[in-house]
Design a protein around this motif. Structure first.
Motif, short mmCIF file in Angstrom:
data_model
loop_
_atom_site.label_atom_id
_atom_site.label_comp_id
_atom_site.label_asym_id
_atom_site.label_seq_id
_atom_site.Cartn_x
_atom_site.Cartn_y
_atom_site.Cartn_z
N TRP A 246 0.84 -1.20 0.00
CA TRP A 246 0.00 0.00 0.00
C TRP A 246 0.88 1.26 0.00
O TRP A 246 0.57 2.23 -0.69
CB TRP A 246 -0.91 0.01 1.22
N ASN A 247 1.97 1.22 0.76
CA ASN A 247 2.88 2.37 0.78
C ASN A 247 3.48 2.61 -0.60
O ASN A 247 3.59 3.75 -1.06
CB ASN A 247 4.00 2.14 1.80
N ARG A 248 3.87 1.50 -1.24
CA ARG A 248 4.48 1.63 -2.57
C ARG A 248 3.46 2.16 -3.58
O ARG A 248 3.80 2.99 -4.44
CB ARG A 248 5.02 0.28 -3.03
N MET A 249 2.23 1.71 -3.49
CA MET A 249 1.21 2.16 -4.43
C MET A 249 0.93 3.66 -4.27
O MET A 249 0.70 4.37 -5.24
CB MET A 249 -0.09 1.37 -4.25
N GLN A 250 0.95 4.12 -3.03
CA GLN A 250 0.77 5.55 -2.78
C GLN A 250 1.90 6.35 -3.43
O GLN A 250 1.67 7.41 -4.00
CB GLN A 250 0.74 5.83 -1.27
N GLU A 251 3.12 5.83 -3.33
CA GLU A 251 4.26 6.51 -3.94
C GLU A 251 4.15 6.54 -5.46
O GLU A 251 4.46 7.56 -6.10
CB GLU A 251 5.56 5.81 -3.52
N LEU A 252 3.72 5.43 -6.06
CA LEU A 252 3.57 5.37 -7.52
C LEU A 252 2.45 6.29 -8.01
O LEU A 252 2.55 6.88 -9.08
CB LEU A 252 3.29 3.92 -7.95
N LEU A 253 1.40 6.41 -7.21
CA LEU A 253 0.30 7.32 -7.57
C LEU A 253 0.80 8.76 -7.59
O LEU A 253 0.45 9.53 -8.50
CB LEU A 253 -0.84 7.17 -6.57
N GLY B 121 0.94 -7.44 -4.21
CA GLY B 121 1.01 -7.43 -2.74
C GLY B 121 -0.37 -7.19 -2.18
O GLY B 121 -0.71 -7.65 -1.09
N VAL B 122 -1.16 -6.48 -2.92
CA VAL B 122 -2.59 -6.31 -2.66
C VAL B 122 -3.30 -6.55 -3.99
O VAL B 122 -2.67 -6.55 -5.05
CB VAL B 122 -2.93 -4.90 -2.12
N ARG B 123 -4.59 -6.77 -3.95
CA ARG B 123 -5.35 -7.02 -5.17
C ARG B 123 -5.47 -5.74 -5.98
O ARG B 123 -5.93 -4.72 -5.48
CB ARG B 123 -6.75 -7.55 -4.83
N ALA B 124 -5.03 -5.82 -7.22
CA ALA B 124 -5.12 -4.67 -8.14
C ALA B 124 -6.12 -4.99 -9.24
O ALA B 124 -6.17 -6.13 -9.73
CB ALA B 124 -3.76 -4.36 -8.74
N PHE B 125 -6.89 -4.01 -9.62
CA PHE B 125 -7.94 -4.21 -10.63
C PHE B 125 -7.76 -3.22 -11.77
O PHE B 125 -7.54 -2.02 -11.55
CB PHE B 125 -9.31 -4.02 -10.00
N ILE B 126 -7.82 -3.75 -13.01
CA ILE B 126 -7.78 -2.90 -14.20
C ILE B 126 -9.14 -3.02 -14.89
O ILE B 126 -9.44 -4.06 -15.49
CB ILE B 126 -6.68 -3.33 -15.19
N PRO B 127 -10.01 -2.00 -14.79
CA PRO B 127 -11.32 -2.07 -15.46
C PRO B 127 -11.16 -2.26 -16.97
O PRO B 127 -10.16 -1.80 -17.56
CB PRO B 127 -11.95 -0.71 -15.13
N VAL C 285 -5.90 4.74 -5.12
CA VAL C 285 -5.44 3.93 -3.99
C VAL C 285 -6.31 4.24 -2.77
O VAL C 285 -6.41 5.39 -2.35
CB VAL C 285 -3.95 4.23 -3.64
N ASP C 286 -6.95 3.19 -2.21
CA ASP C 286 -7.79 3.37 -1.03
C ASP C 286 -7.64 2.13 -0.13
O ASP C 286 -8.40 1.18 -0.24
CB ASP C 286 -9.25 3.55 -1.43
N PRO C 287 -6.62 2.15 0.77
CA PRO C 287 -6.38 0.98 1.63
C PRO C 287 -7.57 0.62 2.50
O PRO C 287 -7.81 -0.57 2.76
CB PRO C 287 -5.17 1.42 2.48
N GLU C 288 -8.30 1.60 2.99
CA GLU C 288 -9.43 1.32 3.88
C GLU C 288 -10.50 0.49 3.19
O GLU C 288 -11.13 -0.38 3.80
CB GLU C 288 -10.03 2.64 4.39
N LYS C 289 -10.69 0.75 1.89
CA LYS C 289 -11.68 -0.02 1.13
C LYS C 289 -11.05 -1.17 0.35
O LYS C 289 -11.72 -1.84 -0.42
CB LYS C 289 -12.42 0.91 0.16
N ASN C 290 -9.73 -1.36 0.61
CA ASN C 290 -8.98 -2.40 -0.11
C ASN C 290 -9.15 -2.24 -1.62
O ASN C 290 -9.36 -3.22 -2.35
CB ASN C 290 -9.43 -3.79 0.34
N LYS C 291 -9.03 -0.99 -2.08
CA LYS C 291 -9.30 -0.67 -3.48
C LYS C 291 -8.04 -0.10 -4.15
O LYS C 291 -7.50 0.92 -3.72
CB LYS C 291 -10.43 0.34 -3.57
#
Length: 386
Positions: free
Chosen positions: A94-101, A124-130, A157-163
């Motif tokens: 999640w930390n890495r995704m925030q940095e990439l965003l 590392g977490v579930r990622a979704f590509i619509p 990126v929304d860790p609280e919603k696992n999104k």
């Protein structure tokens, strides 16, 4: 559990929440076995291997690989150490995704699953590509991406919603814009290049010329009149085009297929000589006659007076666009790019075969006398000339 094993577990300080690294010794459908320090074994259940549900353990790791996991539970009685690779990766992921965003830097992901509406990856977490963000254009079958590694950008990126939402389309559009900008700096009006027809509209065709799309207006598709671009080209066709204009500020490139072809007058004008009888197709009908196409882009005029040996008031009374006709070449003027044609039958016209233009015989004028008998002027006034 023996006192010796209990002491070993205690001395090893393997506690819940610890992050440990070990070598994979077995992989099967029940999970992964990991050799830890001090001779202990850890076990990772299938659901704890990946953030993507239903992942097969063989897709994640193999025997001999090093794996990092978090200690979930230590069973002092059996000496079993329960591990989770998924949990070990989540926090840092999640930390890495925030940095990439924040940076906009792209990420490479392996597509693990195809679900309704898009693609699923494990970072590392579930990622979704619509589905709408997979490509610049609509993708009918997403299954072709399963198992492939794609580059994408983090867009939400929304860790609280696992999104976690990724976009491959955003990256493709950025790359396309960069290529287009570089291409526009190189292109010059008059350049002839090859491209691929990407899409058709009522007003023309968009052609990919190697990183940028240029428009071929419908009037630039062919030397012949075109009602719709589909009459000339189709999506996927490779075509040769000439650059007409480049506007970097507006991001527009004007192209021509017609201008990249040999000029019809230069190629075919000498094929026709006065007196030649040839076939053609009526392209346009106007008040003063009809234009007949002899070759694509090479038209001649049949004047209304040359349509028939009979009188024709309007060319449209006799001819219609698309009609095939036989014509005779009257004259060719390459400098003015004009060809005069005729559909009249050779020989005298009908009016020349009637008596209307014949020379009439001179006959004496007869007068009736009172008696009703015929008398000439000589009989009546002859004595006056004696």
């Amino acid at each position: 559990m023996s006192e010796d094993l209990r002491e070993m577990l205690t001395d090893a300080a393997v506690r819940e929440g610890d992050v440990v690294t070990g070598e994979v010794t077995a992989v099967d459908e029940n999970g992964v076995t990991v050799a830890l320090s001090h001779g202990f074994e850890g076990h990772i259940a299938p659901q704890e291997l990946s953030a993507v549900p239903g992942t097969n353990p063989t897709e994640v790791t193999s025997v001999g690989s090093q794996i990092t996991a978090v200690v979930v539970k230590v069973d002092m009685e059996s000496g079993q150490v329960t591990l989770s690779k998924r949990r070990a990766e989540q926090a840092s992921a999640w930390n890495r995704m925030q940095e990439l965003l924040a940076s906009g830097e792209p990420i490479e992901v392996e597509i693990r699953d195809v679900v309704k509406g898009g693609l699923v990856a494990d970072v590392g977490v579930r990622a979704f590509i619509p589905a709408s963000l997979v490509d610049r254009r609509f993708v009918e079958n997403l299954d072709e991406f399963k198992g492939k590694t794609l580059r994408a950008k983090v867009v939400e990126v929304d860790p609280e919603k696992n999104k976690l939402i990724l976009s491959r389309r955003a990256l493709l559009e950025e790359e396309t814009e960069a290529k287009a900008k570089a291409l526009m700096e190189e292109l010059k009006p008059g350049d002839v290049i090859e491209g691929t027809v990407q899409r058709l509209t009522d007003f023309g065709a968009f052609v990919d010329i190697g990183g940028a799309d240029g428009l071929v207006h419908i009037s630039e598709l062919s030397f012949s009149h075109v009602n719709h671009p589909s009459e000339v080209v189709h999506e996927g066709d490779r075509v040769k085009v000439r650059v007409l204009r480049v506007d970097p500020e507006a991001g527009r490139i004007s192209l021509s297929i017609k201008a990249a072809l040999p000029e019809p007058w230069e190629e075919h004008a000498n094929d026709y000589q006065p007196g030649d009888v040839v076939q053609g197709v009526v392209k346009r009908v106007v008040d003063f006659g009809a234009f007949v196409e002899l070759q694509p882009g090479l038209e001649g005029l049949v004047h209304v007076s040359q349509i028939s040996n009979e009188h024709v008031a309007h060319a449209s009374d006799v001819l219609q666009p698309g009609q095939e006709v036989t014509v005779r070449v009257l004259s060719v003027d390459p400098e003015r790019r004009r060809i005069s044609l005729s559909m009249r039958e050779p020989g005298p016209s009908r009016s020349e075969n009637t008596g209307s233009n014949r020379r009439r015989e001179r006959r004496p004028v007869e007068r009736q006398d009172d008696s009703g008998t015929g008398a000439t002027l000589g009989d009546l006034f002859g004595d006056l000339f004696k």
